[in-house]
Design an enzyme around this catalytic site. Structure first.
Site, PDB file in Angstrom:
ATOM      1  N   ARG A  71      -8.509  87.280  32.525  1.00 44.54           N
ATOM      2  CA  ARG A  71      -7.752  86.282  33.279  1.00 44.54           C
ATOM      3  C   ARG A  71      -6.973  85.363  32.349  1.00 44.54           C
ATOM      4  O   ARG A  71      -6.208  84.523  32.807  1.00 44.54           O
ATOM      5  CB  ARG A  71      -8.701  85.448  34.151  1.00 44.54           C
ATOM      6  CG  ARG A  71      -9.474  86.328  35.132  1.00 44.54           C
ATOM      7  CD  ARG A  71     -10.021  85.543  36.264  1.00 44.54           C
ATOM      8  NE  ARG A  71     -11.060  84.640  35.834  1.00 44.54           N
ATOM      9  CZ  ARG A  71     -11.305  83.480  36.402  1.00 44.54           C
ATOM     10  NH1 ARG A  71     -10.573  83.072  37.408  1.00 44.54           N
ATOM     11  NH2 ARG A  71     -12.272  82.726  35.965  1.00 44.54           N
ATOM     12  N   TYR A  72      -7.238  85.490  31.067  1.00 45.51           N
ATOM     13  CA  TYR A  72      -6.557  84.642  30.087  1.00 45.51           C
ATOM     14  C   TYR A  72      -5.981  85.545  29.007  1.00 45.51           C
ATOM     15  O   TYR A  72      -6.512  86.616  28.734  1.00 45.51           O
ATOM     16  CB  TYR A  72      -7.545  83.653  29.454  1.00 45.51           C
ATOM     17  CG  TYR A  72      -8.234  82.742  30.444  1.00 45.51           C
ATOM     18  CD1 TYR A  72      -7.570  81.631  30.960  1.00 45.51           C
ATOM     19  CD2 TYR A  72      -9.545  82.983  30.863  1.00 45.51           C
ATOM     20  CE1 TYR A  72      -8.200  80.779  31.861  1.00 45.51           C
ATOM     21  CE2 TYR A  72     -10.177  82.139  31.762  1.00 45.51           C
ATOM     22  CZ  TYR A  72      -9.500  81.037  32.257  1.00 45.51           C
ATOM     23  OH  TYR A  72     -10.112  80.203  33.154  1.00 45.51           O
ATOM     24  N   ARG A  75      -8.573  85.758  25.698  1.00 45.63           N
ATOM     25  CA  ARG A  75      -9.987  86.121  25.767  1.00 45.63           C
ATOM     26  C   ARG A  75     -10.289  86.979  26.989  1.00 45.63           C
ATOM     27  O   ARG A  75      -9.650  86.856  28.022  1.00 45.63           O
ATOM     28  CB  ARG A  75     -10.861  84.871  25.769  1.00 45.63           C
ATOM     29  CG  ARG A  75     -10.496  83.831  26.802  1.00 45.63           C
ATOM     30  CD  ARG A  75     -10.824  82.420  26.263  1.00 45.63           C
ATOM     31  NE  ARG A  75     -10.740  81.386  27.292  1.00 45.63           N
ATOM     32  CZ  ARG A  75      -9.602  80.795  27.669  1.00 45.63           C
ATOM     33  NH1 ARG A  75      -8.449  81.186  27.150  1.00 45.63           N
ATOM     34  NH2 ARG A  75      -9.607  79.851  28.594  1.00 45.63           N
ATOM     35  N   CYS A  84     -29.905  91.156  36.176  1.00 45.15           N
ATOM     36  CA  CYS A  84     -30.415  89.845  35.765  1.00 45.15           C
ATOM     37  C   CYS A  84     -31.922  89.819  35.977  1.00 45.15           C
ATOM     38  O   CYS A  84     -32.461  90.637  36.728  1.00 45.15           O
ATOM     39  CB  CYS A  84     -29.784  88.744  36.608  1.00 45.15           C
ATOM     40  SG  CYS A  84     -28.014  88.627  36.351  1.00 45.15           S
ATOM     41  N   CYS A  91     -24.710  83.697  43.299  1.00 43.09           N
ATOM     42  CA  CYS A  91     -23.994  84.360  42.200  1.00 43.09           C
ATOM     43  C   CYS A  91     -22.602  84.849  42.597  1.00 43.09           C
ATOM     44  O   CYS A  91     -22.432  85.533  43.595  1.00 43.09           O
ATOM     45  CB  CYS A  91     -24.801  85.548  41.689  1.00 43.09           C
ATOM     46  SG  CYS A  91     -23.958  86.407  40.343  1.00 43.09           S
ATOM     47  N   ASP A 251     -18.600  78.836  43.750  1.00 37.98           N
ATOM     48  CA  ASP A 251     -17.552  79.798  44.086  1.00 37.98           C
ATOM     49  C   ASP A 251     -17.684  80.237  45.539  1.00 37.98           C
ATOM     50  O   ASP A 251     -18.794  80.307  46.075  1.00 37.98           O
ATOM     51  CB  ASP A 251     -17.639  81.013  43.162  1.00 37.98           C
ATOM     52  CG  ASP A 251     -17.141  80.693  41.760  1.00 37.98           C
ATOM     53  OD1 ASP A 251     -16.050  80.103  41.639  1.00 37.98           O
ATOM     54  OD2 ASP A 251     -17.855  81.018  40.791  1.00 37.98           O
ATOM     55  N   ASP A 288     -12.875  77.217  40.029  1.00 36.59           N
ATOM     56  CA  ASP A 288     -12.322  78.466  39.531  1.00 36.59           C
ATOM     57  C   ASP A 288     -11.382  79.002  40.616  1.00 36.59           C
ATOM     58  O   ASP A 288     -11.814  79.241  41.745  1.00 36.59           O
ATOM     59  CB  ASP A 288     -13.469  79.449  39.259  1.00 36.59           C
ATOM     60  CG  ASP A 288     -13.223  80.250  37.999  1.00 36.59           C
ATOM     61  OD1 ASP A 288     -12.044  80.447  37.651  1.00 36.59           O
ATOM     62  OD2 ASP A 288     -14.211  80.670  37.371  1.00 36.59           O
ATOM     63  N   LYS A 295      -9.907  78.347  35.514  1.00 34.83           N
ATOM     64  CA  LYS A 295     -10.752  77.196  35.829  1.00 34.83           C
ATOM     65  C   LYS A 295      -9.929  75.921  35.694  1.00 34.83           C
ATOM     66  O   LYS A 295      -9.347  75.666  34.647  1.00 34.83           O
ATOM     67  CB  LYS A 295     -11.936  77.159  34.867  1.00 34.83           C
ATOM     68  CG  LYS A 295     -12.786  78.427  34.949  1.00 34.83           C
ATOM     69  CD  LYS A 295     -13.838  78.453  33.863  1.00 34.83           C
ATOM     70  CE  LYS A 295     -14.730  79.670  33.969  1.00 34.83           C
ATOM     71  NZ  LYS A 295     -14.069  80.916  33.497  1.00 34.83           N
TER      72      LYS A 295
HETATM   73  C1  PLP Z   1     -14.608  81.660  32.478  1.00 32.73           C
HETATM   74  C2  PLP Z   1     -13.910  82.815  31.947  1.00 32.73           C
HETATM   75  C3  PLP Z   1     -13.460  82.819  30.627  1.00 32.73           C
HETATM   76  C4  PLP Z   1     -13.694  81.668  29.679  1.00 32.73           C
HETATM   77  O1  PLP Z   1     -12.986  80.538  30.041  1.00 32.73           O
HETATM   78  P1  PLP Z   1     -13.149  79.210  29.194  1.00 32.73           P
HETATM   79  O2  PLP Z   1     -12.388  78.197  29.972  1.00 32.73           O
HETATM   80  O3  PLP Z   1     -12.586  79.486  27.841  1.00 32.73           O
HETATM   81  O4  PLP Z   1     -14.600  78.885  29.118  1.00 32.73           O
HETATM   82  C5  PLP Z   1     -12.779  83.923  30.187  1.00 32.73           C
HETATM   83  N1  PLP Z   1     -12.540  84.982  30.985  1.00 32.73           N
HETATM   84  C6  PLP Z   1     -12.947  85.004  32.261  1.00 32.73           C
HETATM   85  C7  PLP Z   1     -12.655  86.187  33.091  1.00 32.73           C
HETATM   86  C8  PLP Z   1     -13.657  83.923  32.786  1.00 32.73           C
HETATM   87  O5  PLP Z   1     -14.092  83.958  34.051  1.00 32.73           O
HETATM   88  S1  SF4 Z   2     -25.415  83.524  38.268  1.00 29.78           S
HETATM   89 FE1  SF4 Z   2     -25.367  85.742  38.696  1.00 29.78          FE
HETATM   90  S2  SF4 Z   2     -25.037  86.685  36.721  1.00 29.78           S
HETATM   91 FE2  SF4 Z   2     -25.742  84.607  36.317  1.00 29.78          FE
HETATM   92  S3  SF4 Z   2     -27.971  84.760  36.128  1.00 29.78           S
HETATM   93 FE3  SF4 Z   2     -27.533  84.253  38.245  1.00 29.78          FE
HETATM   94  S4  SF4 Z   2     -27.480  86.229  39.282  1.00 29.78           S
HETATM   95 FE4  SF4 Z   2     -27.253  86.634  37.100  1.00 29.78          FE
END
Ligand code: PLP
Ligand code: SF4
Length: 327
Positions: A71-72, A75, A84, A91, A251, A288, A295
Site C-alpha cells: 500500500r506504500y 514498504r 495465530c 482481527c 477496522d 486505516d 493510515k
Molecule cells: C501498516 C502497514 C504498513 C506500515 O505502515 P507504517 O505507517 O509505516 O507503520 C505497511 N504496509 C501495509 C500494507 C500496512 O498495512
Molecule cells: S489481530 Fe489478527 S493477526 Fe493479529 S494476533 Fe490477533 S488474530 Fe492474529
C-alpha cells in the site's frame, strides 16, 4: 461463556484459538471481562452491518503477488502465515486465519524476485497472522529471504505473542531475530492486564539485544475505550521500554459491531491522554483507509489557517494563540 451450540456457530465462521497463558488472565467472575471479550466467540459477531466487510482495506486488491500486500511505495507487508496463537475477534485479517498456512519456500523466492526488481522498497513488515507461530527455523528462513533482496534494510515483525504466549519468546528465537538488526518488533497489547511479568520478560529479551519494540493497539468498546485504561496501558508499556506507536480505530471488518467506538470518542480520549501522558507514551491515533490510502492520523487539529491569512493555534487548555507566521 456462551452456550455450546452458539459457540460452535460463531467459531465455525471465525476461527477460535486460546492459549493457556491468555486464558489464565481472564477474570472469571466478570461476564464482560475485556480480555475474554477479545478472544472468546460472541453471538454479536453474527450481526450484519452495511458498514462492515470481509476485506475492508481492500488488501486483496493491493496484493501484487501471493503473500504480499503493498500500500506504500517504500514498504511491503509479508503475510508469513495466517495462523495465530489466539484469534482476536476483531482481527482485520480473519478472512485468512485458518486458510493460509506458513509461507512456502517457492512463495518466498517469488517475493525476493519481486523485491529485487524494486529498489524503492527498503522495508518489509513480516506479519500475518502471527509470524512467531512459525518454527524458529522457518522464521529464520523468512527473515533471511527478505534480507537477501539487497535493497531491504529494515525489517519489522508484528506479533501478539508477548501478550498471548510469552513463553514463545526464547533465547534461541531472540538470537535469530537479533541477527537481522535493524529489526523492529511491533507488539500488540490492548489492555493493561496483558502486561504480565511473563510478557515483560519476553519483551525485555528482545530489547536487551538492541531490538526496538513498538506497540500497536486497537481501540475497542468494552475493552479499552476509556482514558484511564489506555493511560495505564501506554505508561506501563513505556516503563517496559516499549514505545506506543499506533492506536487504531477498529477496522470495519465483519463481526465487530460490538467493538465499534464513535470516532469522536477516540479523539476525545486522545485529547485527555495528551494532557496526561508524556509524548513518549502517546501513540498516533489512526484510521486505516480502504483502497490502499493508508493510515491517517485523526487527532484533533490544533491549527487553523484563517481566510484573512492569520494562523491560530489552540492550546490544550482551549485558549487560542495568534501565531505570527511568515509568508
Ligand atoms: C501498516 C502497514 C504498513 C506500515 O505502515 P507504517 O505507517 O509505516 O507503520 C505497511 N504496509 C501495509 C500494507 C500496512 O498495512
Ligand atoms: S489481530 Fe489478527 S493477526 Fe493479529 S494476533 Fe490477533 S488474530 Fe492474529
Amino acid at each position: 461463556m456462551i452456550p455450546e451450540p452458539a459457540f460452535r456457530r460463531v467459531a465455525d465462521r471465525y476461527p477460535f484459538a486460546l492459549t493457556p497463558h491468555y486464558a489464565s488472565l481472564f477474570n472469571q467472575s466478570d461476564p464482560e471481562d475485556p480480555l475474554a471479550l477479545m478472544v472468546m466467540p460472541d453471538e454479536r459477531e453474527m450481526e450484519a452491518s452495511p458498514d462492515l466487510g470481509v476485506d475492508p482495506l481492500e488488501e486483496d486488491a493491493h496484493s501484487p503477488l501471493p503473500r504480499v500486500i503493498r500500500r506504500y511505495r517504500s514498504r511491503i507487508l509479508l503475510v508469513a502465515t495466517g495462523q495465530c496463537a489466539c484469534y482476536c475477534r476483531f482481527c482485520l485479517r480473519k478472512r485468512i486465519s485458518d486458510k493460509v498456512g506458513p509461507v512456502s519456500g517457492k512463495q518466498l523466492q517469488d517475493v525476493v524476485s519481486y523485491l529485487s526488481g524494486r529498489p524503492e522498497i527498503d522495508e518489509v513488515l513480516v506479519s500475518g497472522g502471527d509470524p512467531l507461530t512459525l518454527s524458529d527455523q522457518k522464521l529464520d528462513s523468512v527473515l533471511a529471504a527478505m534480507k537477501s533482496a539487497g535493497n531491504v534494510e529494515i525489517l519489522r515483525i508484528g506479533t501478539r505473542m508477548p501478550a498471548v504466549q510469552p513463553s514463545r519468546i526464547t533465547p534461541e528465537l531472540v538470537k535469530i531475530v537479533s541477527d537481522y538488526k535493524p529489526v523492529f518488533v511491533l507488539t500488540h497489547f490492548n489492555h493493561p492486564r496483558e502486561l504480565t511479568a511473563e510478557a515483560r520478560a519476553a519483551c525485555a529479551m528482545f530489547i536487551d539485544t538492541g531490538i526496538v519494540c513498538l506497540n500497536q493497539s486497537v481501540l475497542l468498546a468494552g475493552v479499552n475505550d476509556d482514558t484511564d485504561t489506555l493511560a495505564s496501558l501506554f505508561n506501563g508499556l513505556l516503563k517496559w521500554r516499549i514505545r506506543p506507536y499506533y492506536l487504531f480505530q477498529c477496522d470495519l471488518v465483519e463481526g465487530v459491531n460490538h467493538f465499534r467506538t464513535p470516532l469522536k470518542k477516540g479523539v476525545q480520549i486522545m485529547r485527555e491522554l495528551s494532557v496526561r501522558l508524556g509524548g513518549l507514551a502517546l501513540p498516533k491515533f489512526v484510521v486505516d483507509l480502504p483502497g490502499g490510502r493508508g493510515k491517517v492520523p485523526v487527532n484533533d487539529s490544533h491549527v487553523s489557517f484563517e481566510k484573512d491569512g492569520r494562523v491560530r493555534i489552540r492550546g490544550f487548555d482551549g485558549s487560542t494563540y495568534d501565531y505570527p507566521d511568515i509568508e
